[in-house]
Design a protein around this motif. Structure first.
Motif, short mmCIF file in Angstrom:
data_model
loop_
_atom_site.label_atom_id
_atom_site.label_comp_id
_atom_site.label_asym_id
_atom_site.label_seq_id
_atom_site.Cartn_x
_atom_site.Cartn_y
_atom_site.Cartn_z
N LEU A 14 -47.05 -12.67 38.33
CA LEU A 14 -48.21 -13.55 38.15
C LEU A 14 -47.78 -14.78 37.37
O LEU A 14 -47.14 -14.67 36.34
N ALA A 62 -49.76 -17.72 35.64
CA ALA A 62 -51.07 -18.23 35.28
C ALA A 62 -51.00 -19.66 34.76
O ALA A 62 -51.93 -20.44 34.94
N LEU A 117 -49.55 -15.57 42.74
CA LEU A 117 -49.58 -14.13 42.57
C LEU A 117 -48.61 -13.53 43.59
O LEU A 117 -48.60 -13.93 44.75
N GLN A 149 -59.80 -11.07 43.99
CA GLN A 149 -60.78 -11.44 42.98
C GLN A 149 -60.07 -11.73 41.66
O GLN A 149 -59.25 -10.96 41.20
N VAL A 150 -60.40 -12.88 41.08
CA VAL A 150 -59.92 -13.24 39.75
C VAL A 150 -61.15 -13.48 38.89
O VAL A 150 -61.93 -14.40 39.16
N ASN A 151 -61.32 -12.63 37.90
CA ASN A 151 -62.52 -12.66 37.06
C ASN A 151 -63.75 -12.53 37.96
O ASN A 151 -63.89 -11.54 38.64
N ARG A 167 -64.27 -14.26 43.97
CA ARG A 167 -63.62 -13.43 44.98
C ARG A 167 -63.52 -14.20 46.29
O ARG A 167 -64.50 -14.80 46.74
N LEU A 170 -56.43 -18.77 38.06
CA LEU A 170 -56.05 -17.86 36.98
C LEU A 170 -56.21 -18.60 35.65
O LEU A 170 -55.77 -19.75 35.53
N SER A 208 -56.98 -12.83 32.56
CA SER A 208 -57.61 -12.75 33.88
C SER A 208 -57.62 -11.31 34.35
O SER A 208 -56.61 -10.59 34.19
N LYS A 209 -58.74 -10.90 34.91
CA LYS A 209 -58.82 -9.62 35.60
C LYS A 209 -58.62 -9.90 37.09
O LYS A 209 -59.43 -10.57 37.72
N VAL A 210 -57.53 -9.37 37.65
CA VAL A 210 -57.13 -9.64 39.03
C VAL A 210 -57.28 -8.36 39.83
O VAL A 210 -56.73 -7.32 39.45
#
Length: 952
Positions: free
Chosen positions: A414, A416, A430, A448-450, A453, A493, A498-500
């Motif tokens: 990743l 960012a 990514l 989906q990032v945060n 999507r 990102l 970040s939640k990926v």
């Protein structure tokens, strides 16, 4: 090439274009004709052009056609009945492409006034304004201004002169070339309400010639159309009479165009090749001898280009009965009539369906029966032609039908924060990795990032290979990289966290990554940008941060290639329960240290007998790290229950490890002094962090979500609160909780007996090194505890106070009592986060109302008898106390307390230092105490103690 540049065609004017205007005809609409704010100008009785605008702040202007640019002189008389300023100024536009000041892209003007009270010459080129002659500051710093202004241009030499009534004065001279025409001469006034009629102009004289094109033409862009037409776009109109095929040559192929056509716009030239070109790489087209309409001959020019004929870009399986084919160029549906398509082994027939894209580049072959999962099939396609008759080269591909399961495709790298770039495209990316032995054809997957999507384009990821996802907007930067998929509407990102999540077409999670920049191991400077985070072992599915680190590749990352850190890093650690929390009085959340295999969750727990019936109501499908247990009745406040066993395994089949029973129970509200500030580190060592330790001195179970740091105004009214946690994590009686900006750094810096008791807080307060305050409140802002610290509270003889915490001596004494705090002992590493303070006062039975403990003390910072404790028990209220220390010769060495109000039980400490904070010699010392009460009663006491050597 994908597009042509649109260029402004400059037309030459070869005639003399000049004018004189003295306004003696009282007419601004003829000879010459002026346009613009004509209602706001008059010709006055003295036959001067005068501004006569409404009495309000505004702008007014007049323009008249004028093409003068070359070998020119512009002269004008100007009066301004005021001292010019930035709000009241005028401009004389010598050259302008349009008759609207705000829209002029190319021009030259004189400005009179502005902040420097000067006369300056400016040019506007492509909308960008530049001062080219800066006149003398203060030239027009007068109550009223009368000037004659003259600007001359001889070739590319510009000169600005002014005459204020005495003689011509040169403001400046500069060399500046122009490459644009003029259409207008103009006057512009900017004014306030009191200056709306005080601008005057007269005797305008403009002489010179229109712009002459002396620039050689250039090729602005070119593109190969269908392999048979090389189309060139020039930056100006070309002479048609001298365009010939011999002026164009393909260097490698030794070919000239069969025919050259100049289109009606005279700037587009088509080079026709018959037959059309086959695949060419880095071919060079040479151009020579072309002229523009002014006869300027272009320099010999060459360009490099490549061309590929029609081909199949990809063959992949969309599902078990659909083969999708993608071409690099348009293919009409009828082209399939003569195609030769074979799918074997097996007897497969198919129907052709276009996917509906306007370019006809993608088709589906719908099979008459499904393929067998995990068996290899060969697909060969030949005989398909495009509209020109170009035939594809025969293509053969081996396909596997296999529907991936969770963790078959994982996130392996990743980027960012790509700035500053080391040697990679300055672009987020990514990287995915296919952990299976099958080529996976993936359709309608999403990323989906945060909270954002997006659906990914269909793609194939080869067995045990990588695929790099990049923003579509950065596509050109990734041309030299393999296995790159460009994503429209890229979900950006964030640099910090970040939640990926990667989803398949059924909405099932394939992989999830909780990226937090500050938690990535490796060199700290890499977190500042330009370095990717890499997965060490793609087969380690624990979800732990130690399986990731900053790339060590010199380019900053390895997109599409094996990670620089790739190695075997097997998950060999047994999982444990990180903590539990109550959502409410009947739902318990259990958080694990790593990703778990939730297959027998309803049989995986053993609770104490006082726990009601239960069942698992929810599991964490995202990161597989927590679940919720629902009890069939409410838990009662004050009762502590236990989770005794856990039979769940992690994804590496390791059973959960419990060091001790896990406590939980219904929590109660915290009030003042239920939870206290017990230890504070406000001056950490370099690269380490502050912390605040709390201690639950009550008999209640308290939820950490109720507690907050606060800020308050000078009147101690809370103005802002910062909650620690939005979950009901529990703090039991006698428990410690350490709050810090980074728990991992904390654990590395100090011995922490209970790492689970450390909590990372995003809104951790600023703790200055010299002095500050820690304010603890509940979620409504009600004060729980308060501590105002100062650097001077540390033991004075400490050689270095960095990394040394202040410890509270007694949880039962006030937090604002400076005698209730002391530097942590050296024997424990100068801090005791998560366990008993090294300098804790031991309760004792004070004899009478005065005692010393211990009688022999050694202030050396080792945590044993580091200070003398003076205890007072007072039988009368509002007593005042003074405490003095004398050496064995009767000399006073320290005035410890001076006439201070006593509590019912008071404790004071002496660190063995003298009045000037100097080190005292070992020996016997006398503590003299004098108490005075409102009744008039006076009590004096003396006790001796021994100061032992061994100071720091």
């Amino acid at each position: 090439m994908n597009r042509f540049f649109l260029l402004l065609i400059l037309l030459p004017f070869n005639t003399v274009a000049q004018f004189n205007e003295s306004f003696t005809d009282d007419d601004i609409f003829n000879n010459p004709a002026w346009q613009g704010s004509t209602d706001w100008f008059i010709i006055n009785s003295e036959q001067w052009l005068q501004l006569n605008a409404p009495a309000e702040k505004g702008e007014a202007f007049l323009f008249t056609p004028c093409q003068v640019v070359e070998n020119a002189t512009w002269q004008i008389n100007l009066k301004m009945g005021f001292n010019p300023s930035s709000s009241n100024l005028c401009r004389i536009y010598l050259i302008a492409d349009v008759a609207l000041p705000s829209q002029i892209k190319n021009g030259v003007f004189v400005e009179v006034g502005n902040k420097a009270d000067d006369v300056c010459l400016y040019r506007i080129d492509g909308g960008k304004q530049e001062k080219i002659i800066d006149g003398l500051d203060g030239r027009v710093a007068l109550s009223s201004v009368t000037l004659t202004i003259r600007v001359s241009r001889n070739k590319d030499i510009w000169q600005l002169d002014v005459d204020d009534g005495g003689a011509w004065i040169t403001e400046g001279q500069v060399e500046s070339s122009l490459a644009f025409t003029s259409n207008y001469f103009g006057l512009y006034c900017k004014y306030t309400s009191t200056r709306c009629d005080k601008f005057f102009f007269d005797d305008i004289c403009v002489t010179g010639e229109a712009y002459v094109d002396r620039d050689k033409p250039q090729v602005a862009d070119f593109a190969l159309v269908k392999g048979s037409c090389l189309q060139m776009l020039f930056n100006e109109k070309m002479s048609v009479s001298n365009v010939d095929p011999s002026q164009f040559k393909l260097n490698k192929l030794h070919r000239q165009p069969s025919e050259v056509l100049v289109q009606s716009d005279s700037v587009t030239v088509d080079l026709l090749f018959k037959p059309g070109l086959d695949d060419v790489v880095d071919e060079i087209i040479e151009v020579s001898g072309l002229c523009d309409l002014s006869g300027n001959e272009m320099n010999d020019t060459s360009f490099v280009f490549s061309y590929e004929r029609i081909r199949i870009d990809s063959i992949y399986l969309e599902n078990d009965s659909t083969v999708s084919v993608s071409f690099n160029k348009a293919i009409p549906l009828k082209a399939w009539e003569d195609a030769n398509v074979n799918i074997h082994p097996g007897d497969y027939a198919y129907d052709i369906f276009p996917l509906g894209d306007s370019e006809q580049t993608m088709y589906d072959l719908q099979l008459n029966k499904p393929l067998i999962e995990a068996e290899a099939f060969t697909v060969s396609i030949a005989g398909v032609c495009d509209e020109r008759g170009d035939t594809i080269r025969a293509a053969t591909d081996t396909l596997w039908y296999y529907h991936p399961k969770r963790f078959d495709v994982v996130i392996s790298e990743l980027m960012a924060d790509p700035t500053p770039s080391m040697d990679l495209p300055e672009s987020e990316f990514l990287e995915l990795y296919n952990r299976t032995e099958y080529d996976l054809v993936l359709v309608d997957w999403s990323l989906q990032v945060n909270e954002k999507r997006v659906v990914l384009p269909a793609f194939t990821i080869a067995a045990n290979k990588h695929l790099v996802l990049v923003p579509k907007t950065d596509q050109s930067d990734w041309k030299s990289y393999q296995q790159v998929l460009c994503v429209e509407k890229w979900p950006a990102l964030t640099n910090e966290k970040s939640k990926v999540v990667l989803w398949d077409e059924r909405g099932l999670i394939m992989d999830a990554l909780d990226f937090q920049r500050d938690r990535v191991p490796g060199e700290p400077f890499k977190s500042e940008g330009g370095w990717s985070a890499e997965c060490i072992d793609v087969d380690n599915l624990s979800g732990l941060v130690n399986n990731w680190a900053w790339s060590t590749h010199l380019s900053g990352g390895t997109p599409g290639f094996e990670n620089s850190l790739a190695s075997q890093f097997v998950d060999e650690v047994r999982p444990f329960i990180h903590y539990v929390t109550l959502v409410n009085d009947s739902i318990l959340e259990i958080y694990f240290s790593e990703a778990m295999n939730f297959t027998n969750e309803n049989e995986g727990f053993g609770f104490s007998e006082d726990v009601p019936e239960w069942q698992v109501s929810q599991i964490d499908t995202l990161f597989l790290k927590y679940l919720k247990v629902q009890f069939d009745r409410k838990l009662l406040p004050g009762q502590i229950h236990q989770l005794k066993t856990c039979d769940l395994n992690d994804l590496a089949a390791h059973p959960t490890h419990l060091d001790e029973f896990i406590r939980f129970g219904a929590f109660e509200s915290a009030v003042k002094n239920d939870v206290i500030i017990n230890e504070v580190l406000f001056n950490p060592r370099p690269d380490e962090v502050d912390f605040v330790e709390l201690y639950n001195r009550s008999s209640k179970i308290i939820s950490v979500s109720q507690l907050a740091f606060a800020k308050w105004a000078e009147n101690k009214q809370v103005t802002q609160i910062f909650l620690f946690l939005d979950q009901n994590r529990l703090l039991f009686p006698g428990d410690y909780l350490v709050l810090t900006p980074d728990s991992l750094i904390m654990e590395d810096a100090y011995k922490c007996q209970s790492p689970h008791s450390i909590l990372t807080v995003d809104n951790f307060p600023s703790l200055p090194d010299d002095e500050g305050e820690v304010i603890l409140t509940d979620q409504s802002g009600s004060l729980i505890d308060y501590f105002k610290y100062r650097d001077q509270m540390h033991f004075d003889l400490l050689k270095d106070k960095e990394g040394v915490s202040l410890e509270r001596l007694s949880p039962d004494l006030p937090g604002d009592d400076i005698y209730n705090w002391h530097s942590a002992a050296s024997s424990v590493g100068y801090a005791t986060p998560t366990y008993l303070n090294s300098q804790t006062l031991i309760d004792s039975n004070t004899e009478g109302n005065f005692s010393l403990e211990p009688e022999l003390f050694s202030p050396n910072g080792d945590g044993t008898n580091d200070f003398l404790t003076i205890r007072m028990n007072n039988k009368e209220a509002d007593g005042m106390v003074s405490i003095r220390i004398y050496n064995s010769t009767g000399q006073e060495v320290c005035y410890l307390v001076n006439n201070q109000l006593m509590a019912a039980q008071s404790v004071y400490t002496w660190d063995g230092l003298g009045e000037d904070r100097q080190q005292l010699m070992p020996g016997v010392y006398v503590v003299w105490v004098r108490c005075f009460y409102p009744s008039g009663k006076v009590v004096e006491k003396k006790r001796s103690c021994v100061l032992k050597g061994g100071h720091l």
